[in-house]
Design an enzyme around this catalytic site. Structure first.
Site, PDB file in Angstrom:
ATOM      1  N   SER A  85       0.828  -1.207   0.000  1.00 48.70           N
ATOM      2  CA  SER A  85       0.000   0.000   0.000  1.00 48.70           C
ATOM      3  C   SER A  85       0.864   1.260   0.000  1.00 48.70           C
ATOM      4  CB  SER A  85      -0.966  -0.035   1.185  1.00 48.70           C
ATOM      5  OG  SER A  85      -1.917   0.991   1.092  1.00 48.70           O
TER       6      SER A  85
ATOM      7  N   ASP B 276      -3.323   6.564  -3.168  1.00 47.88           N
ATOM      8  CA  ASP B 276      -2.069   6.060  -2.640  1.00 47.88           C
ATOM      9  C   ASP B 276      -1.510   5.054  -3.650  1.00 47.88           C
ATOM     10  OD1 ASP B 276      -3.898   4.030  -2.194  1.00 47.88           O
ATOM     11  OD2 ASP B 276      -3.104   3.485  -0.243  1.00 47.88           O
TER      12      ASP B 276
ATOM     13  N   ASP C  90      -1.278   1.845  -4.190  1.00 47.16           N
ATOM     14  CA  ASP C  90      -2.047   0.720  -4.724  1.00 47.16           C
ATOM     15  C   ASP C  90      -3.484   1.112  -5.029  1.00 47.16           C
ATOM     16  OD1 ASP C  90      -2.812   0.870  -2.010  1.00 47.16           O
ATOM     17  OD2 ASP C  90      -3.236  -1.278  -1.899  1.00 47.16           O
TER      18      ASP C  90
ATOM     19  N   ASP D 132      -6.098   2.084  -3.408  1.00 47.11           N
ATOM     20  CA  ASP D 132      -7.297   1.735  -2.646  1.00 47.11           C
ATOM     21  C   ASP D 132      -7.769   2.892  -1.774  1.00 47.11           C
ATOM     22  OD1 ASP D 132      -5.273   1.538  -0.727  1.00 47.11           O
ATOM     23  OD2 ASP D 132      -5.965  -0.367   0.098  1.00 47.11           O
TER      24      ASP D 132
END
Length: 568
Positions: free
Chosen positions: A145, A312, A314, A316
């Site tokens: 992440s 961010d 990734d 999500d």
């Protein structure tokens, strides 16, 4: 320099024999020769597998993220699942992510399962959606992440499309530990053979693995666009958007989402648009961090835009920024954006089935007031989307409209049962476009909501537990929470009406934390960080006058900081 005893040396040699990655084998060999203290530290424990899967710095040894840890974890998972289970696998663009993803799919096949690999770096929501779309028994996303560049992770979803919770996490962790212990006990000849086979497999994806192409990203976009409730029309005003992918994997996917939604192509921050595992322009690739949006704000000035959106790495999470009343760019808090999205979705959804919204307990209680106004159930959960999305499966007869947590996580509808920064971005543009069509700004609308329900003012606080300590791992968080629960003295001069020790599990599944409800309707929540030696506090004040409310918020934050600091 410490000496390595025979037992540890045997463990290290077994690890080296099993490790299929020549890079981490060489790293461990060098440590064995030059830094036995570091070897002892890395073998003193094992990377913990929990409800968030795995996340740690990359490197050799059982406490770090590496190919052998990934393989052992996958073997443990496959032994826990039913024989022949299917697993869909995705990965981001971090260092070693593709290699780790290949290790997962090869191990799934070796264990007798069926593996499907999403081709190319993709956002986490694409994988989360694919678990449901493919009817898989599990999904694995290789990502850390918004963690620093040195980190990577292993995020696990089960067949319901949601991250796992207890007792599954404990059962899978025990299965992984059994796999690791058995490998340590392998005779040398067997170990060497296993290592050679693993090294050969790691070079390519097993031929029986199904490769899922761009269609999986397209199918996620179908779900994201289906979540729109009041699409922006071509004949109305549309906010000019600037977008940053924060060096992650969201860029191309978001551009496709805007195109398919019929929205103008956003301007972008070119230095941050393409994936870069080193995150070259930011100290910490998290849009919540101070300074992370500086390049975006500079580009927004040059492009004369109305709205800045950021994912961010990734993709999500979603951050949004607008100009304040003085013309300066300011990021909306996670609660402010959550309330804007919730209000928009609640005003434009009406179904035959009962509706519900969900939010983590540390998010603003204003969503409860909005839900009550709309005649909708508001469900409060523990932190993390493994909980925020869970009402989707716990209450299948109800329509899940929206879920959020204040850390920039938003879930629109029920087809991606996790945070989804792409669908949230499209809905955010629709919400702002509707406000513009009515001649309102974001601030006008937040003021209008406050006029009906009061000003819900929130502020987080973090207090480190390791300042001045020789070893933060020995800090007794349980004793700290015991002391906080026992202290019922007024907080900033206001009486405490109720104390909820979350460890008792009276209203939610047991977790470490304390809630204080004060007589003036203020609330303070304290919980330990799950990833750092910190105690986090979440303070909320409800006020009819914003100036008085901000003063009260300052006083409460100072009071809880003193209360925590006296025990840190």
């Amino acid at each position: 320099m410490s000496r390595i005893d025979d037992h540890l040396r045997r463990r290290v040699r077994a690890w080296l024999a099993h490790d299929p990655d020549p890079e981490t084998r060489a790293e461990l060999e060098q440590l064995l020769a030059n830094d036995p203290d570091e070897v002892a530290r890395r073998f003193a424990d094992r990377i913990a597998f929990g409800t968030a899967g795995l996340r740690a710095a990359m490197g050799a040894g059982p406490t770090l993220m590496n190919e052998l840890v990934v393989r052992q974890t996958t073997t443990g998972l496959m032994r826990w699942l039913e024989p022949g289970a299917s697993v869909v696998v995705g990965h981001d663009a971090r260092h070693r992510s593709h290699r780790f993803a290949r290790a997962v799919v090869n191990e799934v096949v070796r264990c007798g399962g069926r593996a499907e690999l999403i081709d190319g770096p993709r956002p986490t929501p694409v994988l989360a959606h694919a678990v449901l779309d493919r009817g898989a028994d599990a999904g694995v996303m290789i990502t850390a992440s918004h963690n620093p560049p040195a980190d990577n992770g292993y995020k696990l979803y089960l067949a319901d499309g949601i991250q796992l919770v207890a007792p599954a996490d404990r059962e899978i962790a025990a299965s992984i530990d059994q796999v690791a212990a058995a490998e340590e006990a392998d005779p040398p000849a067997v170990v060497a053979a296993a290592s050679a086979a693993s090294a050969s497999e790691a070079a390519s994806v097993h031929p029986t693995v199904t490769i899922l192409g761009p269609e999986m990203a397209d199918r996620h976009l179908d779900a994201a666009l289906a979540a729109r409730v009041a699409p922006t029309t071509a004949d109305g005003p549309t906010p000019r958007v600037l977008y940053t992918a924060m060096h992650g994997v969201g860029g191309e996917h978001v551009m496709q989402a805007f195109e398919r939604a019929g929205l103008p192509t956003p301007a972008v921050v070119p230095q941050q648009f393409h994936p870069d595992p080193d995150f070259a322009t930011v100290a910490f690739p998290n849009p919540e961090e101070a300074g992370a949006l500086d390049l975006a704000f500079a580009a927004a000035e040059a492009e004369s835009v109305d709205l800045v959106l950021a994912n961010d790495p990734d993709a999500d999470r979603l951050a949004a920024a607008v100009r304040d009343r003085d013309g300066a760019w300011v990021r909306l808090s996670g609660d402010q954006l959550g309330i804007l999205l919730a209000d928009h979705l609640l005003r434009h959804t009406a179904t035959d089935a009962p509706r519900m919204v969900a939010s983590s307990l540390v998010s603003s209680r204003l969503i409860d007031a909005l839900a009550a106004e709309a005649g909708v159930d508001s469900i409060r959960t523990l932190t993390g989307f493994k909980w925020v999305a869970r009402p989707i499966v716990d209450r299948p007869a109800d329509t899940y409209v929206f879920g959020y947590e204040e850390a920039l996580g938003y879930c629109v509808g029920d087809r991606v049962r996790d945070k989804d920064g792409i669908s949230a971005a499209i809905v955010a543009v629709d919400a702002v476009a509707e406000l513009m069509a009515n001649g309102h700004t974001v601030w006008d609308h937040l003021d209008a909501i406050a006029a009906r329900h009061g000003h819900y003012l929130t502020r987080p606080l973090s207090v480190r537990l390791d300042e001045g300590a020789d070893d933060a791992s020995t800090f007794d968080v349980g004793a700290l929470l015991d002391q906080l629960v026992a202290d019922s003295s007024p907080m900033a001069g206001v009486a405490i009406d109720a104390v909820d020790d979350l460890r008792t599990g009276a209203h939610l599944p047991p977790t470490a934390g304390v809630i204080w409800d004060l007589s003036d309707r203020s609330r303070v929540i304290v919980r330990p960080s799950g990833t750092e030696p910190k105690i986090k506090a979440y303070v909320e004040v409800i006020a009819t006058d914003v100036t008085d409310g901000l003063l009260r918020l300052d006083q409460l934050v100072a009071a809880i900081a003193e209360r925590l600091g006296a025990r840190s």
